[in-house]
Design a protein around this motif. Structure first.
Motif, short mmCIF file in Angstrom:
data_model
loop_
_atom_site.label_atom_id
_atom_site.label_comp_id
_atom_site.label_asym_id
_atom_site.label_seq_id
_atom_site.Cartn_x
_atom_site.Cartn_y
_atom_site.Cartn_z
N LEU A 96 2.39 44.54 -9.65
CA LEU A 96 1.28 45.42 -10.04
C LEU A 96 1.11 46.58 -9.04
O LEU A 96 0.99 47.73 -9.47
N PRO A 97 1.10 46.33 -7.72
CA PRO A 97 1.03 47.48 -6.80
C PRO A 97 2.22 48.42 -6.91
O PRO A 97 2.08 49.63 -6.72
N PHE A 98 3.39 47.89 -7.25
CA PHE A 98 4.57 48.73 -7.48
C PHE A 98 4.30 49.70 -8.62
O PHE A 98 4.54 50.90 -8.49
N LEU A 99 3.78 49.19 -9.73
CA LEU A 99 3.46 50.02 -10.88
C LEU A 99 2.38 51.05 -10.54
O LEU A 99 2.54 52.24 -10.81
N LEU A 100 1.30 50.60 -9.92
CA LEU A 100 0.22 51.51 -9.55
C LEU A 100 0.69 52.57 -8.56
O LEU A 100 0.27 53.73 -8.63
N GLY A 101 1.56 52.19 -7.65
CA GLY A 101 2.10 53.13 -6.68
C GLY A 101 2.87 54.25 -7.35
O GLY A 101 2.68 55.43 -7.02
N PHE A 102 3.72 53.91 -8.31
CA PHE A 102 4.49 54.95 -8.96
C PHE A 102 3.64 55.79 -9.90
O PHE A 102 3.93 56.97 -10.11
N VAL A 103 2.58 55.22 -10.46
CA VAL A 103 1.66 56.03 -11.25
C VAL A 103 0.96 57.05 -10.35
O VAL A 103 0.85 58.24 -10.68
N CYS A 104 0.49 56.60 -9.18
CA CYS A 104 -0.14 57.53 -8.22
C CYS A 104 0.84 58.60 -7.76
O CYS A 104 0.48 59.78 -7.64
N LEU A 105 2.08 58.21 -7.50
CA LEU A 105 3.09 59.19 -7.09
C LEU A 105 3.36 60.21 -8.20
O LEU A 105 3.50 61.40 -7.92
N ALA A 106 3.39 59.75 -9.44
CA ALA A 106 3.63 60.67 -10.56
C ALA A 106 2.47 61.64 -10.73
O ALA A 106 2.68 62.86 -10.86
N VAL A 107 1.24 61.13 -10.70
CA VAL A 107 0.08 62.01 -10.86
C VAL A 107 -0.05 62.94 -9.65
O VAL A 107 -0.30 64.14 -9.80
N GLY A 108 0.13 62.41 -8.45
CA GLY A 108 0.05 63.24 -7.25
C GLY A 108 1.11 64.32 -7.23
O GLY A 108 0.85 65.46 -6.82
N SER A 109 2.30 63.99 -7.70
CA SER A 109 3.36 65.00 -7.79
C SER A 109 2.99 66.07 -8.80
O SER A 109 3.21 67.26 -8.57
N GLY A 110 2.43 65.65 -9.93
CA GLY A 110 2.01 66.61 -10.95
C GLY A 110 0.94 67.56 -10.44
O GLY A 110 1.00 68.77 -10.67
N VAL A 111 -0.03 67.01 -9.70
CA VAL A 111 -1.09 67.85 -9.13
C VAL A 111 -0.50 68.82 -8.10
O VAL A 111 -0.86 70.00 -8.06
N THR A 112 0.42 68.34 -7.30
CA THR A 112 1.06 69.19 -6.29
C THR A 112 1.86 70.32 -6.96
O THR A 112 1.79 71.47 -6.54
N VAL A 113 2.61 69.98 -8.00
CA VAL A 113 3.39 70.99 -8.71
C VAL A 113 2.46 72.04 -9.31
O VAL A 113 2.68 73.24 -9.18
N ARG A 114 1.39 71.59 -9.93
CA ARG A 114 0.45 72.52 -10.55
C ARG A 114 -0.23 73.40 -9.50
O ARG A 114 -0.43 74.59 -9.71
N SER A 115 -0.57 72.84 -8.37
CA SER A 115 -1.26 73.60 -7.33
C SER A 115 -0.36 74.61 -6.64
O SER A 115 -0.84 75.64 -6.18
N SER A 116 0.92 74.34 -6.55
CA SER A 116 1.79 75.20 -5.75
C SER A 116 2.81 75.98 -6.57
O SER A 116 3.65 76.66 -5.99
N ARG A 117 2.72 75.94 -7.86
CA ARG A 117 3.77 76.56 -8.68
C ARG A 117 3.82 78.08 -8.57
O ARG A 117 4.84 78.68 -8.84
N ARG A 118 2.74 78.72 -8.19
CA ARG A 118 2.72 80.18 -8.11
C ARG A 118 3.17 80.72 -6.75
O ARG A 118 3.30 81.91 -6.58
N VAL A 119 3.37 79.85 -5.82
CA VAL A 119 3.78 80.27 -4.49
C VAL A 119 5.30 80.17 -4.40
O VAL A 119 5.85 79.09 -4.37
N ARG A 120 5.95 81.32 -4.38
CA ARG A 120 7.41 81.34 -4.37
C ARG A 120 7.99 80.60 -3.18
O ARG A 120 9.02 79.96 -3.27
N GLU A 121 7.33 80.72 -2.06
CA GLU A 121 7.86 80.12 -0.84
C GLU A 121 7.86 78.60 -0.90
O GLU A 121 8.52 77.95 -0.11
N ALA A 122 7.11 78.01 -1.81
CA ALA A 122 6.99 76.55 -1.88
C ALA A 122 7.81 75.96 -3.02
O ALA A 122 7.57 74.84 -3.42
N ARG A 123 8.78 76.70 -3.52
CA ARG A 123 9.54 76.21 -4.67
C ARG A 123 10.33 74.94 -4.38
O ARG A 123 10.47 74.08 -5.22
N LEU A 124 10.86 74.81 -3.19
CA LEU A 124 11.62 73.62 -2.84
C LEU A 124 10.72 72.39 -2.86
O LEU A 124 11.08 71.35 -3.42
N ALA A 125 9.54 72.51 -2.27
CA ALA A 125 8.59 71.40 -2.28
C ALA A 125 8.14 71.09 -3.70
O ALA A 125 7.98 69.92 -4.07
#
Length: 193
Positions: A96-125
């Motif tokens: 169960l923590p394995f599943l919850l961990g990857f859900v948090c990683l997926a949502v956190g990654s999505g939020v990070t992508v959305r927050s930084s998508r307009r900054v050209r310098e952060a494309r690698l991240a």
């Protein structure tokens, strides 16, 4: 401190045992293999947790969710060993923590992508975060081997791409206060161009 070496070591600590188990099933199907798995999980996720904290330069909430995802993976490692020692085999509840961990990683990654998508310098991240979250979610959704293992290894190794971005390397005191990468610290979570 540069997070890239920690991402390389952490992701390899996670990826190598998964790859080795996929290829050499027999040597890891015993107590010594399980202990090695737990040790590499604990060390690998602890290192990646320090990388996840650096993502706050791009997205405060994204970093919080990535840190929570890493923390759930650490809890999974402990639940894995506790259930193994108490029941003689790894119990289903330990995942169960394995599943919850990857859900948090997926949502956190999505939020990070959305927050930084307009900054050209952060494309690698941004690309690294998208791969960490997308492949991690695929690993949870696709439970059959070899696709599960391939998605896991890909997600683990994508942390290196995320950490290679130069905007995660410098300390906040050395970055100009009005930088677009620090705009979220002025109240909002979005990075402004």
């Amino acid at each position: 401190m540069n997070p890239f070496p920690r991402a390389v070591i952490g992701s390899l600590l996670l990826a190598v045992p998964v790859g080795a188990e996929a290829v050499l099933d027999e040597p890891f199907d015993n107590l010594a293999g399980d202990v090695l798995f737990v040790i590499t999980q604990l060390l690998g996720w602890a290192l990646l947790l320090t990388v996840a904290r650096r993502v706050r330069r791009l997205s405060t909430w994204g970093a919080r969710l990535l840190v929570a995802g890493c923390a759930f993976q650490l809890v999974f490692s402990l639940a894995y060993v506790v259930s193994l020692l108490s029941e003689g085999e790894v119990a289903d509840w330990a995942f169960l923590p394995f599943l919850l961990g990857f859900v948090c990683l997926a949502v956190g990654s999505g939020v990070t992508v959305r927050s930084s998508r307009r900054v050209r310098e952060a494309r690698l991240a941004t690309r690294g975060a998208a791969l960490v979250g997308g492949l991690g979610l695929a690993a949870v959704v696709v439970g059959t081997d070899p696709w599960h293992d391939i998605a896991l290894i890909g997600s683990y190794l994508s942390w290196q791409l995320l950490a290679a971005d130069r905007h995660l390397h410098s300390s906040p005191s050395r970055v100009h206060r009005h930088s677009p990468l620090l705009a979220h610290r002025d109240g909002g979570d979005r990075v402004r161009p």
